[in-house]
Design a protein around this motif. Structure first.
Motif, PDB file in Angstrom:
ATOM      1  N   ASN A   1       0.907  -1.274  -0.072  1.00  0.00           N
ATOM      2  CA  ASN A   1       0.121  -0.468  -0.271  1.00  0.00           C
ATOM      3  C   ASN A   1       1.579   0.807  -0.484  1.00  0.00           C
ATOM      4  N   THR A   2       1.773   0.829  -0.105  1.00  0.00           N
ATOM      5  CA  THR A   2       3.156   2.372  -0.149  1.00  0.00           C
ATOM      6  C   THR A   2       3.829   1.896  -1.554  1.00  0.00           C
ATOM      7  N   PHE A   3       4.350   2.728  -2.506  1.00  0.00           N
ATOM      8  CA  PHE A   3       5.639   3.129  -3.490  1.00  0.00           C
ATOM      9  C   PHE A   3       6.471   3.526  -3.004  1.00  0.00           C
ATOM     10  N   SER A   4       7.335   2.345  -2.871  1.00  0.00           N
ATOM     11  CA  SER A   4       8.807   2.714  -2.023  1.00  0.00           C
ATOM     12  C   SER A   4       9.883   1.595  -1.581  1.00  0.00           C
ATOM     13  N   GLY A   5      11.067   1.884  -2.374  1.00  0.00           N
ATOM     14  CA  GLY A   5      12.069   0.816  -2.443  1.00  0.00           C
ATOM     15  C   GLY A   5      12.369   0.026  -0.962  1.00  0.00           C
TER      16      GLY A   5
ATOM     17  N   GLU B   1      -0.517  -2.658  -4.428  1.00  0.00           N
ATOM     18  CA  GLU B   1      -0.068  -3.638  -5.925  1.00  0.00           C
ATOM     19  C   GLU B   1       0.924  -4.650  -5.810  1.00  0.00           C
ATOM     20  N   THR B   2       0.390  -5.353  -7.212  1.00  0.00           N
ATOM     21  CA  THR B   2       1.003  -6.036  -7.334  1.00  0.00           C
ATOM     22  C   THR B   2       2.587  -5.071  -7.728  1.00  0.00           C
ATOM     23  N   GLY B   3       3.912  -6.499  -7.342  1.00  0.00           N
ATOM     24  CA  GLY B   3       4.931  -5.448  -7.679  1.00  0.00           C
ATOM     25  C   GLY B   3       5.051  -5.800  -6.336  1.00  0.00           C
ATOM     26  N   PRO B   4       6.796  -4.896  -6.371  1.00  0.00           N
ATOM     27  CA  PRO B   4       8.220  -4.308  -6.948  1.00  0.00           C
ATOM     28  C   PRO B   4       8.567  -5.647  -7.651  1.00  0.00           C
TER      29      PRO B   4
ATOM     30  N   PRO C   1       9.685   6.184  -5.506  1.00  0.00           N
ATOM     31  CA  PRO C   1       9.994   7.185  -6.071  1.00  0.00           C
ATOM     32  C   PRO C   1      11.648   7.635  -4.964  1.00  0.00           C
ATOM     33  N   ALA C   2      11.219   9.051  -5.572  1.00  0.00           N
ATOM     34  CA  ALA C   2      12.666   9.199  -5.589  1.00  0.00           C
ATOM     35  C   ALA C   2      12.683   9.485  -3.384  1.00  0.00           C
TER      36      ALA C   2
ATOM     37  N   GLY D   1      17.401  -0.821 -10.473  1.00  0.00           N
ATOM     38  CA  GLY D   1      15.655  -2.152 -10.545  1.00  0.00           C
ATOM     39  C   GLY D   1      14.654  -1.136 -10.976  1.00  0.00           C
ATOM     40  N   ALA D   2      14.658   0.347 -10.849  1.00  0.00           N
ATOM     41  CA  ALA D   2      13.163   0.693 -10.340  1.00  0.00           C
ATOM     42  C   ALA D   2      12.193   0.607  -9.656  1.00  0.00           C
ATOM     43  N   LEU D   3      12.003  -0.928  -9.705  1.00  0.00           N
ATOM     44  CA  LEU D   3      10.967  -1.474  -8.894  1.00  0.00           C
ATOM     45  C   LEU D   3       9.738  -0.914  -9.063  1.00  0.00           C
TER      46      LEU D   3
END
Length: 321
Positions: free
Chosen positions: A27-31, A69-72, A163-164, A200-202
């Protein structure tokens, strides 16, 4: 040219198709999230998404709200400053129902109407999905008026890279890494280009919709789960500032901000840069083309940041006398 052709052939020769069945959703976009699969440029992935509340094709809850989310996916060779290219090859609904809100979201209507005249009781609408007829429909037992039936247009509400600055951004938010942009053009046949901020972009994807109108004015689309097939490519040492898209007819940029005029500025500036970088225009020529050929779409007006698409028709590019 021969070297580029050889590299393309080499990538194709070693490309793989991966069938990935996710067991955990984020539930987060995160590296900070561990990659679920390592793939190479040229590879294909066949997978699925759960709906915005975490329910899969069998109606089993596999993730948590909102927009699990599916991934990264870790893309070999991707480094900060590169551009990830994702080809959306196939998106299909995989169950017989979807759901949506049934009243306009606050930012999409006059406050006076919402305060004094609008219905007060929010209710969920359940849509029937008929893949054989390629439609989604509502019967009038859920509202007053004639039957509503609309063609299916499967799309992903969320696509993004990590994200950055080691940030962890909720999956309700769009920004320069992509995220919850809710663009109804994010369907099969579209190619999306995303900036790479982490090794790796993720790459993440999720928030499947059976269809959605411009602006996502209910605050939801027809939320459902999807079967998805995509492939990836990589443009080395190519930095972009906002997500770029391409389909058969348009090149596009998606800009996001809480201020909708700023979202428009982000999208317009990045499209101007694209025309100057890739299509031979100087700033004046690109400005003249945008001035008379630009098209905009209101992508979403309901997320924590709003999104605008700046678009240019391909037939206006590279014209000769």
């Amino acid at each position: 040219m021969k070297l580029l052709l050889m590299l393309a052939l080499t990538a194709t020769a070693f490309a793989e198709t991966h069938r990935f069945k996710p067991t955990e959703f984020y539930n987060t976009f995160s590296g900070a999230h561990k990659p679920v699969l390592r793939i190479k440029p040229g590879d294909h992935v066949i997978t699925f998404t759960v709906d915005s509340r975490g329910f899969d094709s069998a109606g089993v809850q596999r993730g948590q709200s909102f927009n699990p989310e599916t991934g990264p996916f870790f893309i070999e060779g991707a480094e900060p400053g590169d551009t990830l290219v994702v080809h959306l090859l196939r998106l299909e609904t995989n169950r017989a129902t979807g759901f949506s809100a049934s009243l306009l979201a606050p930012y999409t209507a006059d406050p006076g109407f919402l305060r004094l005249e609008a219905l007060r009781e929010p209710k969920q609408a359940t849509w029937q999905i008929d893949k054989r007829k390629n439609v989604a429909y509502l019967d009038p037992n859920q509202f007053k008026g004639p039957r509503i039936e609309l063609p299916l247009r499967p799309m992903l509400g969320c696509v993004g890279t990590a994200p950055a600055n080691k940030a962890a951004i909720p999956t309700t938010v769009p920004d320069n890494f992509g995220g919850n942009m809710d663009y109804n053009g994010m369907g099969a046949g579209a190619t999306v280009m995303l900036p790479v901020f982490e090794p790796g972009a993720l790459f993440f994807l999720g928030d499947g919709h059976a269809r959605q109108g411009d602006g996502e004015v209910l605050g939801s689309a027809i939320e459902t789960s999807l079967d998805v097939e995509f492939s990836v490519d990589l443009i080395k040492r190519k930095k972009i500032n906002w997500p770029r898209l391409e389909n058969q007819d348009f090149i596009m940029v998606l800009g996001s901000s809480r201020a909708i005029n700023e979202a428009l500025q982000h999208a317009t500036t990045e499209l101007l840069r694209w025309l100057m970088e890739s299509y031979g225009f100087d700033e004046r020529g690109a400005s003249l083309l945008l001035g008379q050929g630009m098209e905009y779409e209101i992508v979403n007006l309901v997320d924590p940041e709003f999104t605008i698409a700046a678009k240019m028709r391909k037939r206006y590019l590279g014209q000769s006398r």
